[in-house]
Design a protein around this motif. Structure first.
Motif, PDB file in Angstrom:
ATOM      1  N   ILE A 153     -32.850 -12.354  56.857  1.00 44.00           N
ATOM      2  CA  ILE A 153     -33.533 -13.648  56.959  1.00 44.00           C
ATOM      3  C   ILE A 153     -32.887 -14.673  56.033  1.00 44.00           C
ATOM      4  CG2 ILE A 153     -35.698 -14.852  56.438  1.00 44.00           C
ATOM      5  CD1 ILE A 153     -37.132 -12.311  57.525  1.00 44.00           C
ATOM      6  N   THR A 154     -32.616 -14.272  54.801  1.00 44.90           N
ATOM      7  CA  THR A 154     -32.022 -15.232  53.859  1.00 44.90           C
ATOM      8  C   THR A 154     -30.586 -15.584  54.236  1.00 44.90           C
ATOM      9  OG1 THR A 154     -31.322 -13.481  52.312  1.00 44.90           O
ATOM     10  CG2 THR A 154     -33.478 -14.515  51.931  1.00 44.90           C
ATOM     11  N   MET A 155     -29.940 -14.701  54.970  1.00 43.22           N
ATOM     12  CA  MET A 155     -28.570 -14.971  55.391  1.00 43.22           C
ATOM     13  C   MET A 155     -28.532 -15.956  56.555  1.00 43.22           C
ATOM     14  SD  MET A 155     -25.586 -12.239  56.543  1.00 43.22           S
ATOM     15  CE  MET A 155     -26.775 -10.941  56.440  1.00 43.22           C
ATOM     16  N   TYR A 156     -29.424 -15.786  57.515  1.00 43.03           N
ATOM     17  CA  TYR A 156     -29.327 -16.553  58.749  1.00 43.03           C
ATOM     18  C   TYR A 156     -30.287 -17.724  58.860  1.00 43.03           C
ATOM     19  CZ  TYR A 156     -26.192 -12.871  60.137  1.00 43.03           C
ATOM     20  OH  TYR A 156     -25.137 -12.001  60.190  1.00 43.03           O
ATOM     21  N   ASN A 157     -31.174 -17.927  57.885  1.00 49.79           N
ATOM     22  CA  ASN A 157     -32.097 -19.063  58.004  1.00 49.79           C
ATOM     23  C   ASN A 157     -31.716 -20.226  57.103  1.00 49.79           C
ATOM     24  OD1 ASN A 157     -32.949 -18.476  55.434  1.00 49.79           O
ATOM     25  ND2 ASN A 157     -35.116 -18.439  55.914  1.00 49.79           N
ATOM     26  N   GLY A 158     -30.556 -20.154  56.473  1.00 46.87           N
ATOM     27  CA  GLY A 158     -30.099 -21.271  55.655  1.00 46.87           C
ATOM     28  C   GLY A 158     -30.676 -21.291  54.252  1.00 46.87           C
ATOM     29  N   ALA A 159     -31.131 -20.161  53.755  1.00 43.16           N
ATOM     30  CA  ALA A 159     -31.656 -20.098  52.393  1.00 43.16           C
ATOM     31  C   ALA A 159     -30.537 -20.391  51.397  1.00 43.16           C
ATOM     32  CB  ALA A 159     -32.238 -18.711  52.114  1.00 43.16           C
ATOM     33  N   ALA A 160     -30.937 -20.812  50.226  1.00 41.54           N
ATOM     34  CA  ALA A 160     -29.959 -21.062  49.160  1.00 41.54           C
ATOM     35  C   ALA A 160     -29.196 -19.771  48.862  1.00 41.54           C
ATOM     36  CB  ALA A 160     -30.673 -21.559  47.912  1.00 41.54           C
ATOM     37  N   LEU A 161     -27.934 -19.902  48.489  1.00 42.88           N
ATOM     38  CA  LEU A 161     -27.097 -18.737  48.235  1.00 42.88           C
ATOM     39  C   LEU A 161     -27.703 -17.833  47.166  1.00 42.88           C
ATOM     40  CD1 LEU A 161     -24.532 -17.144  48.787  1.00 42.88           C
ATOM     41  CD2 LEU A 161     -23.360 -18.590  47.108  1.00 42.88           C
ATOM     42  N   TRP A 162     -28.272 -18.420  46.118  1.00 47.69           N
ATOM     43  CA  TRP A 162     -28.813 -17.588  45.040  1.00 47.69           C
ATOM     44  C   TRP A 162     -29.980 -16.738  45.541  1.00 47.69           C
ATOM     45  CZ3 TRP A 162     -33.760 -17.658  43.159  1.00 47.69           C
ATOM     46  CH2 TRP A 162     -34.551 -18.770  43.465  1.00 47.69           C
ATOM     47  N   ILE A 163     -30.745 -17.247  46.490  1.00 47.69           N
ATOM     48  CA  ILE A 163     -31.850 -16.470  47.053  1.00 47.69           C
ATOM     49  C   ILE A 163     -31.294 -15.307  47.873  1.00 47.69           C
ATOM     50  CG2 ILE A 163     -33.792 -16.523  48.678  1.00 47.69           C
ATOM     51  CD1 ILE A 163     -34.248 -19.434  47.784  1.00 47.69           C
ATOM     52  N   HIS A 164     -30.283 -15.600  48.673  1.00 48.83           N
ATOM     53  CA  HIS A 164     -29.654 -14.550  49.473  1.00 48.83           C
ATOM     54  C   HIS A 164     -29.038 -13.487  48.562  1.00 48.83           C
ATOM     55  CE1 HIS A 164     -27.549 -12.446  52.589  1.00 48.83           C
ATOM     56  NE2 HIS A 164     -26.377 -12.738  52.050  1.00 48.83           N
ATOM     57  N   LEU A 165     -28.341 -13.903  47.528  1.00 53.92           N
ATOM     58  CA  LEU A 165     -27.720 -12.935  46.624  1.00 53.92           C
ATOM     59  C   LEU A 165     -28.761 -12.096  45.883  1.00 53.92           C
ATOM     60  CD1 LEU A 165     -24.699 -14.978  45.224  1.00 53.92           C
ATOM     61  CD2 LEU A 165     -24.683 -13.131  46.929  1.00 53.92           C
TER      62      LEU A 165
END
Length: 154
Positions: free
Chosen positions: A118-130
């Protein structure tokens, strides 16, 4: 992706590995799941696919040395349906390989993998994805190193 992030993740995974190797009684017999050869194969293939996906996104030069990897890297980094498939299929393989785990453990792993997706494909901030990736790697490593036993030898 910073060096501190990568080193921190490596330290956590290596700490779990060292715990498995050095602490008697790990994994605890009453909690440990005995993997079958099929489970191990699915788990290994799923992990390999997830590593390919992540490495293609963050460490492209490492993957690009593999002959024929250019098309895969392009598909993954395009963030379209092919990229989703390159993430979802290995995630499902990993979950299938660890399906014999306690239901709560399997649910935690599924939630961690879903959060990464979800964090990868919904445009979340990079720090959230990481942060989601870090958590998913820790959860996956803990399950593999602290809650599983290899297949029995014939």
């Amino acid at each position: 992706m910073s060096t501190v992030y990568v080193v921190g993740l490596a330290v956590v995974v290596l700490s779990l590995l060292l715990s498995r190797l050095l602490v008697p009684g790990l994994p605890p017999k009453r909690l440990a799941t005995q993997l079958t050869t099929l489970d191990l194969g699915l788990t290994a293939a799923g992990l390999a696919g997830l590593i390919l996906h992540c490495t293609s996104m963050f460490f492209e030069p490492l993957v690009s040395v593999i002959p024929g990897s250019g098309a895969v890297i392009t598909q993954i980094n395009a963030m379209g349906p092919a990229s989703v498939a390159w993430y979802a299929v290995p995630s499902l393989m990993l979950l299938a390989g660890l399906r014999r785990e306690n239901k709560a453990v399997t649910a935690l792993l599924a939630a961690a993998l879903l959060t990464v997706g979800i964090t990868m494909y919904n445009g979340a901030a990079l720090w959230i994805h990481l942060a989601a990736v870090f958590a998913a790697v820790v959860v996956t490593s803990a399950i593999l190193l602290l809650l599983t036993r290899p297949p029995r030898r014939a």
